[in-house]
Design a protein around this motif. Structure first.
Motif, PDB file in Angstrom:
ATOM      1  N   UNK A  54       0.825  -1.211   0.000  1.00  0.00           N
ATOM      2  CA  UNK A  54       0.000   0.000   0.000  1.00  0.00           C
ATOM      3  C   UNK A  54       0.861   1.263   0.000  1.00  0.00           C
ATOM      4  N   UNK A  55       2.073   1.186   0.546  1.00  0.00           N
ATOM      5  CA  UNK A  55       2.914   2.385   0.672  1.00  0.00           C
ATOM      6  C   UNK A  55       3.294   2.952  -0.693  1.00  0.00           C
ATOM      7  N   UNK A  56       3.939   2.171  -1.595  1.00  0.00           N
ATOM      8  CA  UNK A  56       4.272   2.750  -2.904  1.00  0.00           C
ATOM      9  C   UNK A  56       3.049   3.165  -3.701  1.00  0.00           C
ATOM     10  N   UNK A  57       1.928   2.458  -3.512  1.00  0.00           N
ATOM     11  CA  UNK A  57       0.729   2.804  -4.269  1.00  0.00           C
ATOM     12  C   UNK A  57       0.132   4.134  -3.811  1.00  0.00           C
ATOM     13  N   UNK A 233      -6.771  -2.187   2.641  1.00  0.00           N
ATOM     14  CA  UNK A 233      -6.014  -0.941   2.477  1.00  0.00           C
ATOM     15  C   UNK A 233      -5.111  -1.014   1.246  1.00  0.00           C
ATOM     16  N   UNK A 234      -4.519  -2.176   0.992  1.00  0.00           N
ATOM     17  CA  UNK A 234      -3.639  -2.336  -0.169  1.00  0.00           C
ATOM     18  C   UNK A 234      -4.434  -2.242  -1.463  1.00  0.00           C
ATOM     19  N   UNK A 235      -5.590  -2.898  -1.507  1.00  0.00           N
ATOM     20  CA  UNK A 235      -6.428  -2.822  -2.706  1.00  0.00           C
ATOM     21  C   UNK A 235      -6.978  -1.410  -2.897  1.00  0.00           C
ATOM     22  N   UNK A 240      -6.780   3.787  -5.832  1.00  0.00           N
ATOM     23  CA  UNK A 240      -6.423   5.210  -5.829  1.00  0.00           C
ATOM     24  C   UNK A 240      -5.526   5.550  -7.012  1.00  0.00           C
ATOM     25  N   UNK A 241      -4.587   4.660  -7.339  1.00  0.00           N
ATOM     26  CA  UNK A 241      -3.707   4.894  -8.490  1.00  0.00           C
ATOM     27  C   UNK A 241      -4.518   4.913  -9.784  1.00  0.00           C
ATOM     28  N   UNK A 266       9.347  10.138  -8.951  1.00  0.00           N
ATOM     29  CA  UNK A 266       9.222  10.678  -7.595  1.00  0.00           C
ATOM     30  C   UNK A 266       8.691   9.612  -6.641  1.00  0.00           C
ATOM     31  N   UNK A 267       7.657   8.892  -7.077  1.00  0.00           N
ATOM     32  CA  UNK A 267       7.102   7.831  -6.249  1.00  0.00           C
ATOM     33  C   UNK A 267       8.106   6.714  -5.996  1.00  0.00           C
ATOM     34  N   UNK A 268       8.884   6.366  -7.026  1.00  0.00           N
ATOM     35  CA  UNK A 268       9.876   5.294  -6.873  1.00  0.00           C
ATOM     36  C   UNK A 268      10.959   5.677  -5.872  1.00  0.00           C
ATOM     37  N   UNK A 269      11.402   6.928  -5.915  1.00  0.00           N
ATOM     38  CA  UNK A 269      12.471   7.354  -4.999  1.00  0.00           C
ATOM     39  C   UNK A 269      11.972   7.399  -3.552  1.00  0.00           C
ATOM     40  N   UNK A 270      10.750   7.922  -3.353  1.00  0.00           N
ATOM     41  CA  UNK A 270      10.194   7.936  -2.000  1.00  0.00           C
ATOM     42  C   UNK A 270       9.985   6.521  -1.470  1.00  0.00           C
TER      43      UNK A 270
END
Length: 422
Positions: A54-57, A233-235, A240-241, A266-270
Motif C-alpha cells: 500500500x505504501x508505494x501505491x 487498504x492495499x487494494x 487510488x492509483x 518521484x514515487x519510486x524514490x520515496x
C-alpha cells in the motif's frame, strides 16, 4: 547498539545503512559471521509483506494527482471557502493540507505539493516567511494522522494490528488538530492584522467546488472502499492509483507522458527510501527477537510500574525523544516491535497505541535536529530552521494537546472504532 546507531546518524550515514551496520555487527558479535548467511533472505522477506504494498501505491497516487494540478484546484476551493476570514491564506493552507492528507498519507508530499504554491503566496501578501513555513509544516503533519497514513500502515504491519481500525481512529484527532491550528492561526491574524484574502462569494464557492469535484471523489474511493469493507487498504491504494490516472489523464487532461514519468520517478524514490529502511530493520528485528530484548524491556518497565497511565507517560516521553533523531518510518520499524510486549502486558489496545505512536512521531517531524517536514518547509520558504521553530512552537503545542487528549481519553480516537468494528 542504540548509541552506535545515533553515532552513525550524527556522522551523516543514511539511516537505513546505519541500521544495517548495527544489526550485522550485533549478529556477528553474538553468533559469529555464519549468522549473516541468511541476511539477504531476511531483508527480502521483511520488505515484501503484502500490506506494505500500500505504501508505494499511495505515494504514487499522490504524485500523480500532484502532477494533475490537484493542488491548484484544492487551493482555489479552500480560498473561496475560507478566504473571507482574517488571515484567510493561513486557513486555506490548513484546510488544503487536511484534504490532501486524505490522498497522499505523507507529510513531506503535502509540503512539497502545497508549500511550493502557498508559501510564496503568503510571503507576497505580507505574511512573515517564518510564519508561512511554520503553518505549512505543522498542518502537513495532519497527513500522518488523517487516513490514509503511511506511518499507520507501517505500524500496523510491525504491531500486527488492523490497518483499517487505526485509520478510523485517526479521523477525530485529525479534525481536532486541524481545528486547533485554524483557531491559533485566526488569533495570530487578529494580533498581527494579517489580510483577508477575498470577500465570501457563494457563486465562487460553487464554481471552484465544481472544478475540483473529480478530485473530491478520490478520498471517497479510497476511504469509502476501505471503511466499507469492500477492499483492503492495499487494494484501496491500487484503486487510488487507477482513479488518479483516470482523473488526471481523462477528466482534467493535464497528465501527459512527461508528467506521468516524473510522478513515477518521484514515487519510486520515496518508496525506495522507506522500503530500504524496512529491509534493514528486518535484520535488527531478527536479532532483537532472538535475544528476547523486547521481553526483557517489558519485564524491566513492568517491575518499575504496572500502572497503564504511568506506562503510557513513559512511552510518550520515549517516542518524543526518539522522534528528535529518527525519521518516523525508521522509528516505527526500530522501536515498535521492541515495546509491543509491554503494550500487551499492561493491557493497552494496539489500535489506540498506534495512534499515540503516530502522533508522537508526527510531532518529531517538527522538532529539530532531524525534523524532515520542517526542513522541507524551510527550504521552500528560504527561512532559518531555528527561527521557524520559534514561531512553530504554538502549533506544536496544538499537536501535543491532541496527543495528551488521545493518550488519556481513549474515547476520543476509539469511539468510531467501537461504533463500527467492535
Amino acid at each position: 547498539m542504540f548509541l552506535g546507531l545515533v553515532g552513525l546518524i550524527l556522522l551523516n550515514v543514511p539511516i537505513a545503512v546505519s541500521l544495517g551496520i548495527v544489526a550485522m555487527g550485533a549478529m556477528s558479535w553474538s553468533g559469529g559471521f555464519d549468522s549473516l548467511l541468511n541476511s539477504a533472505i531476511v531483508m527480502f522477506s521483511g520488505a515484501t509483506s503484502f500490506p506494505l504494498l500500500a505504501i508505494p501505491l499511495f505515494i504514487l497516487a499522490g504524485a500523480i494527482m500532484n502532477s494533475s494540478s490537484l493542488s491548484r484546484r484544492l487551493i482555489a476551493f479552500a480560498s473561496a471557502l475560507f478566504g473571507f476570514v482574517k488571515g484567510g491564506l493561513a486557513m486555506i493552507n490548513i484546510g488544503t493540507s487536511m484534504f490532501f492528507a486524505e490522498i497522499s498519507g505523507s507529510a513531506v508530499a503535502d509540503v512539497a505539493a502545497m508549500g511550493s504554491i502557498l508559501i510564496p503566496a503568503m510571503k507576497k501578501k505580507g505574511y512573515p516567511k517564518e510564519f508561512a513555513a511554520a503553518i505549512t509544516s505543522s498542518s502537513a503533519t495532519l497527513a500522518v494522522i488523517i487516513p490514509p497514513s503511511i506511518p499507520m500502515i507501517l505500524y500496523a504491519v510491525m504491531a500486527d494490528a488492523s490497518v483499517v481500525q487505526i485509520f478510523v481512529a485517526g479521523i477525530i484527532p485529525g479534525i481536532l488538530g486541524g481545528g486547533g491550528m485554524m483557531a491559533l492561526a485566526w488569533w495570530y491574524a487578529k494580533k498581527y492584522n494579517y489580510p483577508v484574502e477575498e470577500v465570501f462569494n457563494w457563486k465562487r464557492v460553487k464554481s471552484t467546488f465544481k472544478d475540483a469535484a473529480w478530485a473530491f471523489l478520490l478520498p471517497l474511493i479510497i476511504l469509502g472502499g476501505i471503511f466499507g469493507g469492500v477492499v483492503t487498504a492495499t487494494e484501496g491504494a491500487a484503486l487510488a492509483v487507477l482513479a488518479a490516472l483516470f482523473i488526471g489523464g481523462v477528466i482534467y487532461r493535464e497528465l501527459d507522458w512527461k508528467h506521468l514519468y516524473a510522478a513515477m520517478m518521484d514515487g519510486a524514490m520515496q518508496t525506495a527510501t522507506v522500503m530500504l529502511l524496512v529491509a534493514a530493520s528486518a535484520l535488527l528485528g531478527v536479532y532483537l527477537t532472538e535475544q528476547q530484548m523486547p521481553q526483557q524491556l517489558a519485564a524491566w518497565i513492568s517491575g518499575l510500574t504496572s500502572d497503564r497511565t504511568a506506562v503510557l507517560m513513559i512511552l510518550n516521553v520515549f517516542f518524543l525523544i526518539i522522534g528528535l533523531f529518527l525519521h518516523s518510518a525508521a522509528a516505527i520499524i526500530l522501536v515498535v516491535p521492541i515495546v509491543m510486549p509491554l503494550v500487551h502486558k499492561v493491557g493497552i489496545d494496539p489500535v489506540h497505541f498506534g495512534l499515540i505512536v503516530t502522533l508522537n512521531l508526527g510531532i518529531g517531524q517538527q522538532t529539530p535536529p532531524v525534523a524532515s517536514v520542517l526542513m522541507a518547509s524551510c527550504s521552500i520558504a528560504k527561512a532559518d530552521m531555528w527561527a521557524v521553530t520559534r514561531v512553530n512552537l504554538p502549533f506544536i503545542g496544538v499537536l501535543l494537546a491532541v496527543l495528551m487528549l488521545v493518550t488519556y481519553v481513549p474515547a476520543v480516537p476509539m469511539s468510531l472504532v467501537q461504533l463500527f468494528y467492535r
